[in-house]
Structure formats: C-alpha cells, structure tokens
Design an enzyme around this catalytic site. Structure first.
Site, PDB file in Angstrom:
ATOM      1  CD1 TRP A 336       0.895  -0.572   2.890  1.00  0.00           C
ATOM      2  CD2 TRP A 336      -0.803   1.050   3.410  1.00  0.00           C
ATOM      3  NE1 TRP A 336       1.314   0.014   4.097  1.00  0.00           N
ATOM      4  CE2 TRP A 336       0.108   0.743   4.598  1.00  0.00           C
ATOM      5  CE3 TRP A 336      -1.760   2.097   3.784  1.00  0.00           C
ATOM      6  CZ2 TRP A 336       0.159   1.566   5.875  1.00  0.00           C
ATOM      7  CZ3 TRP A 336      -1.834   2.805   5.048  1.00  0.00           C
ATOM      8  CH2 TRP A 336      -0.791   2.658   6.003  1.00  0.00           C
ATOM      9  CG  ASP A 337       4.637   0.782   1.645  1.00  0.00           C
ATOM     10  OD1 ASP A 337       3.895   0.036   1.890  1.00  0.00           O
ATOM     11  OD2 ASP A 337       5.896   0.747   2.129  1.00  0.00           O
ATOM     12  CD  GLU A 476       2.277  -4.740   9.043  1.00  0.00           C
ATOM     13  OE1 GLU A 476       3.519  -4.951   9.345  1.00  0.00           O
ATOM     14  OE2 GLU A 476       2.140  -4.563   7.956  1.00  0.00           O
ATOM     15  CE  LYS A 576       6.101  -2.702  11.657  1.00  0.00           C
ATOM     16  NZ  LYS A 576       5.718  -3.719  10.692  1.00  0.00           N
ATOM     17  CD  GLN A 577       2.807   0.708  10.035  1.00  0.00           C
ATOM     18  OE1 GLN A 577       3.012  -0.489  10.395  1.00  0.00           O
ATOM     19  NE2 GLN A 577       2.600   1.276   9.054  1.00  0.00           N
TER      20      GLN A 577
HETATM   21  C1  BGC Z   1       4.883  -1.657   7.475  1.00  0.00           C
HETATM   22  C2  BGC Z   1       3.817  -1.618   6.246  1.00  0.00           C
HETATM   23  C3  BGC Z   1       4.691  -1.426   4.965  1.00  0.00           C
HETATM   24  C4  BGC Z   1       5.603  -2.593   4.967  1.00  0.00           C
HETATM   25  C5  BGC Z   1       6.554  -2.062   3.593  1.00  0.00           C
HETATM   26  C6  BGC Z   1       5.963  -2.814   7.467  1.00  0.00           C
HETATM   27  O1  BGC Z   1       6.897  -2.536   8.448  1.00  0.00           O
HETATM   28  O2  BGC Z   1       4.061  -2.161   8.808  1.00  0.00           O
HETATM   29  O3  BGC Z   1       2.652  -0.602   6.690  1.00  0.00           O
HETATM   30  O4  BGC Z   1       3.726  -1.617   4.183  1.00  0.00           O
HETATM   31  O5  BGC Z   1       6.633  -2.379   5.952  1.00  0.00           O
HETATM   32  O6  BGC Z   1       6.851  -0.897   3.748  1.00  0.00           O
END
Ligand code: BGC
Length: 759
Positions: A336-337, A476, A576-577
């Site tokens: 999704w980035d 996550e 986490k984010q």
């Molecule tokens: C993040 C995801 C991201 C992925 C790739 C993961 O560590 O939690 O949101 O899409 O890394 O960058």
C-alpha cells in the site's frame, strides 16, 4: 543552474558500505544499480535490478526482484597488489552522488602498503534518457613512479539474491575488440536478460578475455607512467523481455547495435543527454527551501531523486517496490506504500505516472478477484504484497525463532485488507486532481466497483448493524481485531465513492446501488469519545498501556519484540505505526482539527514508530493541527530514516515510502496542500527553520508555482483555478499574492478573510 545538492559518503567505512550502496543508488525507474564500490568487500552487497523482473527460486519461495549479473565490479592490481581500501592509507577522499546530473563519483588518493601513491577516480550513471543504459569510467594515476596496472572487469553472473540463483547462463560471447555479451534466462524460462558491455581503455594494453564459472571477463595490463592517467570506459546496455517475438539472436544483435550507438557517443555525451532529462525532472518537481541548514534542501532533493529513480514511469505493468530499485528488502514487493505514500507526489507533479500506477492495479484485477473468491468473498481483494502478476506474494512465514525452530506466520496476507480501500482512495484522489474522465470510465469505475463489492461481502451483520471483523489495520502490532476504525471508515469511503461515481458517470446499477446504500447506512463507524478520541478497534481501549520510552528511543528497530511475544504486544496499547492518525490524514473532511489533535495526543505516546511509514504522517497531521514544533520534529525524523546515522537501517534498500513522506511533509504538511471534498486547499505555515518554501504543483489542467514565506503566499497559475486558501475559497488567475496578516485563524482552524480585502 539549479544549484542542486549532492549526497556525500563521508568516508570509507566497512560497516556502512550497504547503507551508502542503497541511498546513493542510481536509477531511472527501469533499472536500479546499488552504489557499491568497484572493488569487492565481503560485507558489500552488489545489486542491479529491473522494474518488473521477478522470479521464484523454489517451491517454498515467493517471487522476488531478480538481482542481475554485476557489471560494476573492477578488480585492480597496482604493481602486483590488489587494490582495497582495507589496506594502505586513504590520503584524500570524496564520494558523492550529484543530483543535478545523476552522477555517482569517487575520487581518492591512496597510498599502497608498499608506499606508492595513486589517484583513483571513478564515475558512473544510469541514463534517464536511454533507460537500458549505464556508463562508467575508472581512472588510475600513479603519483610517485610508473606502475604496473592490471584491470579486470566484465559481466559477473555469480550474483544471487542472498544465495538464491534466478538466472541460467544461456550464452556468453566476445564481440570485436571491446564487446562482451551475456544472455541469461530466468529458470522458469519466462524472461530473458541480455547484457551487452563495451570495455575500452584509453591507452594501449595487453588485453584478453575469459569466460569461466559464470564470469565473462575482460583483462587489461599495462605500464602507466608517473603523472599519467589511464581510463577504463565501460558502457553497458541491459535489456530484458518476457515476450519473445524476435529470435534470441535477433534480439541480442539489436542490443549490440544499441550499445554500439552509445559507445560512439561516449561517456561525456551520454552523461550530458541524461543530465538534460534530469533537468526536466528538477524543473517540474523540485521543492526548494530557504532554510537554516542546507541539509533540508538536500533531503528534499534526495526524495525527488529516489521518487524518480524508483518509479517505472515507462511501464504500467510494474509498480514501485517498498525499497524501490535499490535493494532486495521485502523481495522487491509492492505494498500500500505505493498508493498512499508515493502516489501523492506523482499526482501533484506527474499525473500521467500516477495513472500508470493505478493502471498496474487495474491490470492485476484478476489476481485480486481470485484472492477474494478463494476466501469466499466477492469483488477484488488486492494482495498485501504483489510483484508482476498481482498474485499474493506475502511470504507465509517471517523470522524464525532460532531456539525453538518455530517460524512466525505473517498474518498480513490473511487480514490486512485495508489495502483494498487504499487503492480505491488513490483512484478517487487521482480523479479529483485530474478530472480524467476517460480513466474513471475505463479503469477507475471498475476498480471502485470491485473494491466496494469486496467490502459489502466482507462485512458481517451483528444485531442489525454491519461490522468488519478479524482485520489488521495499518498498526501491525494489533492483529485480528474487529472494527478497526481505519478499515471501517476507509471501506465506507470506498463504497460511498463507488456509488457517487457510478451515479456521476451514469452507470448506476440498481442492485449495486441498493446494497451500497444499505452498507453505507448500516456499517458501524466507531465513534469518538467526548475528547474526540476515536477507538482504534473494539478492544483497544480496554487493553493496558505500558511505558514505551525505551522502545520509542530505538524506533524502527522493533526492540519491543525482544521483550514481548507478538501475542503479548497484541494485548497491550502498543502501536507500530500511525493508525487512527493515518485515517485523520487521509480523510481530512471527516475529522475536524479538535479530533485530529485529540487523536494525536492519545495515540502518539502509544506509538513506537517501528515502521518507517509512521513519523511523517504524525508530522503532517500535527502541521494541520497547528503544532509546528511537533510537525518539524517528525519531518526531520522522517528524513533521518535513510539519511540519519544508523549504519544499517537502509542496508537492504532505501525506505521508499519514507522518501514520499519527505515530499509530503513539506507539501501536505507545511504548505498545507489537501484535497478536501474534491477541491484544492492550501494553508501554509512554515516551521521556524524555513524562511521560504517553493514548489510546482499540477492541478487539473493548470500548472501552479507556489511560494510561501513567513509573510505571504504567492501562487502563479497557467490557468484559472479554484483554490481554498487558509479556508477562503477563491478563483485565481495569473499571479496572486496573499498576505498572512490579511487572514486570521479562527478557533477551529479555518480562516476568514478580513473585511474589505481584495487580493
Ligand atoms: C509496515 C507496512 C509497510 C511495509 C512495507 C511494514 O513494516 O508495517 O505498513 O507497508 O513495512 O514498507
């Protein structure tokens, strides 16, 4: 002269070889080449990748971006000693990536263990004008005495992806006095790579060729007089194909012709041609700042450099990997980035590229439909990680516990379904910014319908309301929850947008409309508490919070997982984010400033920022809430993800999303650019460290140049546009300047124009 920044490698250090190999990588969206040194070091990972060239090495593997045979390695012997910076003494050193023309340069004076000094200069670039082309020069000047110089270079197909070999060597050949060609096929025979190289020395030498153990080599040996310089010029053409219309021989011959044309032009002319292409990039998308330190400008140039180098603007069949074309992290998969962190830059500077990125999803709809069907849902469930085909590519297992031998399952492919709504969000943003009706009619509506249909099938009825169960939101560290606010609101927006655009384009279907209307009235949208805080999911608020200070101090390293199991982390208020804050960022019309500030204040202390996708989003939301100090802190922290001191965090490639966020932090944060209810809004407020911010912006058929300083906002537009400036909607034409003092902010953050103003 645009006066672009250079990115420098402060000195040779075996511990940071891979960091600089990633961040100084050259690329053109078609091909990326890591900035490794010509000489070998055991710690150094070489890498050359082509966008879209994936292969699966074995039954238990997923498709990965193939690391191609190396062309950058040069073994140099000086008076019989192999040159390495690990011995002898480096007397002077300069290594830089010049953003202006895209050249990576190293210039060193080295004293050999025997005491003789040499000047060693190398230069290379990947052409933005001719995509399969890379060129390099390597020069040696003995400074103290004449020297015996021997050079060995070629095409080295012993390269692997951490030991996984993807290519078979089909044939290798020497052509004429200077030409080499290797033909390789992926082991499934689906793709063919032809690497053609010319290696020319500036002085007569004893030369020969060799082909052994997957290495095709070209050797030169000569005596170079003191003060004289000998230069090896290597020009390489890297072609690949998966459709084999021409015979292999014809294709290979065609590649050699292309190479010959480049050899005729020579390094300097080829570089000048590529520099002109970069010039256009800088003119159309460079963000400039007058700031307290040159670092900020460098970070912005770094972002635009990689946003260009990683993006396959030439080919809609591929998209952008999480590490761009700079390394093997995440196996080159697409997340999704792309839609959420990278697409905004393209949308506002090169909308045709944004369209290509969406076309990639459209072309891969069948994989998404298949994934939905396999799981018993209708519509399209896009893979959490994808490669060339649109199939789910998320590895089944992540890290192994080396004590127990038990592997940790990756749950994202099973439950991180928000990607479906993220893609729909990007489709809507693209149309809003371009009014590209043809795209909406052809690809956009299908994407919106299929994704909306997924959500309508995915929701479950509980006591008369629709809920979305067992998902992972952007955070996550919180898995398998019900009614993740981000997912529910984004799913709602997805279905609402599908319905709106179906109506707008006269394609309404009564069955779809009825289901959509029911979904929109019955889907549970978590409600904010009295302070304005939105619960992240059904259970989050009842979980305990712990002191995260030490983990936050090591953000990005996931140190929490050394102390707690994933299952334990899941039972605590640990992010986490950005999750709810991410939602606030994406749907500005749904949340007012008070709610955004409340969510920031509640969730930020509970967030470790263990993903590179986190800090910058907090920064943008903080800027929108008027907290410039926080916004600034997070913008700067976001730039440090790749450019900071950590010698290893970028070893496996740059953080692509974080580069998008450097651009977004400036444009969507400090300049306050937002699409609200489909219209363009600007409410700039610069951090203290910046005196001026200037950037180009595309909006529908207009090209805008926007300049912000502490007192005024100036917009120059090629076409009349409607823009809401600090909350006041105006139609602009030509050039207009707004003085900040003529606007005053009201309590909830919107602005009113003072009576009698007529800017
Ligand atoms: C993040 C995801 C991201 C992925 C790739 C993961 O560590 O939690 O949101 O899409 O890394 O960058």
């Amino acid at each position: 002269m645009l006066n672009l920044s250079v990115l420098t490698d402060p000195g040779f250090n075996p511990h940071s070889l891979n960091k600089y190999a990633s961040i100084m990588a050259c690329g053109n969206g078609y091909m990326g080449i890591r900035a490794t040194h010509e000489e070998d070091y055991t710690q150094q990972t070489r890498g050359m990748y082509l966008a879209g060239l994936y292969h699966r090495a074995g039954r238990n593997e997923t498709n990965e971006l193939v690391n191609l045979p190396d062309v950058t390695g040069i073994e140099l012997q000086l008076d019989g000693e192999t040159f390495t910076l690990l011995t002898g003494e480096t007397l002077s050193w300069q290594r830089e990536l010049a953003f202006e023309n895209g050249e990576l340069r190293r210039s060193a004076i080295w004293r050999s263990p025997k005491g003789a000094r040499f000047r060693l200069d190398s230069r290379r670039f990947v052409s933005l004008a001719q995509l399969p082309l890379m060129a390099m020069q390597y020069s040696i000047t003995p400074l103290d005495d004449q020297a015996q110089v021997s050079l060995k270079t070629g095409i080295d197909a012993t390269q692997t992806n951490s030991g996984r070999q993807h290519l078979d060597e089909i044939s290798v050949r020497v052509i004429g006095e200077t030409g080499l060609q290797g033909i390789y096929e992926t082991q499934d025979r689906a793709s063919e790579v032809v690497i053609s190289a010319s290696c020319r020395l500036s002085a007569p030498a004893e030369s020969c060729f060799s082909a052994k153990n997957r290495r095709l080599g070209c050797h030169h040996a000569l005596t170079v007089q003191q003060g004289e310089t000998v230069t090896l010029e290597k020009i390489v053409w890297v072609a690949w194909r998966s459709e084999k219309a021409l015979s292999q021989e014809t294709f290979a011959g065609h590649c050699m012709k292309q190479l010959d044309g480049c050899v005729q032009q020579g390094y300097d002319a080829l570089l000048a041609e590529s520099a002109r292409a970069w010039q256009t990039v800088w003119l159309n998308s460079r963000v400039t700042v007058k700031a307290d330190t040159p670092y900020d400008q460098m970070a912005l140039d770094y972002a635009v450099w990689h946003l260009t180098a990683m993006t396959p603007a030439h080919d809609e069949r591929c998209s952008i990997a999480a590490k761009g074309l700079t390394g093997e992290g995440y196996k080159g998969h697409i997340f999704w980035d792309t839609e959420i962190f990278l697409l905004p830059f393209h949308l506002f500077t090169r909308p045709a590229t944004a369209r290509n990125l969406l076309r990639y999803r459209w072309l891969n709809l069948s994989g998404a439909r298949e994934k939905a069907r396999r799981n018993g849902w209708p519509g399209a469930l896009f893979p959490w990680e994808s490669a060339a085909s649109g199939q789910e590519e998320t590895p089944e297992f992540a890290a192994i516990n080396i004590r127990t031998g038990v592997r940790q399952k990756v749950a994202s492919a099973l439950a991180e379904h928000h990607i479906v709504a993220d893609i729909a969000w990007a489709v809507v943003a693209y149309w809003q910014a371009t009014h590209d009706d043809a795209f909406m009619r052809h690809e956009g509506l299908t994407l919106l319908m299929e994704t909306a249909t997924f959500w309508m099938g995915r929701a479950v009825e509980v006591n008369g309301r629709l809920e979305i169960h067992d998902v992972i939101g952007p955070d996550e560290y919180t898995e398998h929850v019900n009614n993740n606010a981000y997912t529910n609101y984004m799913a709602w927006y997805n279905v609402a947008s599908a319905l709106t655009f179906m109506r707008q384009f006269g394609c309404e279907e009564s069955r779809f409309s009825e289901s959509a209307a029911r979904f929109l009235t019955q889907l549970w949208l978590p409600k904010a508490n009295d302070e304005g805080v939105l619960p992240q999911d059904d259970t989050f608020m009842s979980k305990p919070a712990i002191d995260l200070t030490s983990y936050r101090a090591q953000a990005g390293k996931q140190t929490i997982l050394l102390d707690y199991s994933r299952a334990e982390v899941n039972e605590m208020q640990i992010l986490k984010q950005a999750d709810v804050v991410m939602l606030n960022y994406l749907l500005p019309e749904k949340f007012d400033r008070r709610e955004c500030a409340a969510n920031l204040a509640f969730y930020e202390p509970r967030t470790i920022h263990d993903s590179s996708l986190s800090k910058a989003i907090h920064g943008i939301v903080a800027a929108r809430c008027g907290d410039l100090a926080m916004a600034w802190r997070y913008w700067r922290d976001g730039t440090a993800i790749d450019l900071g001191d950590d010698p290893h965090s970028s070893d496996e490639g740059i953080h692509a999303a974080a580069t998008g966020a450097i651009w977004s932090g400036a444009i969507q944060g400090f300049a306050g650019v937002q699409i609200v209810e489909g219209e363009l809004h600007l409410s700039p407020a610069l951090p203290q460290a910046w005196q001026q911010l200037h950037f180009p912006l595309k909006w529908r058929n207009a090209s805008l140049e926007i300049t912000v300083d502490s007192e005024a906002l100036t917009i120059v537009t090629t076409e009349p546009v409607q823009v809401t400036v600090w909350g006041v909607t105006l139609t602009l034409a030509g050039q207009q300047t707004f003085l900040c003092k003529d606007f005053h902010l009201s309590v909830n953050g919107t602005a009113t124009r003072k009576e009698g103003d007529d800017a």
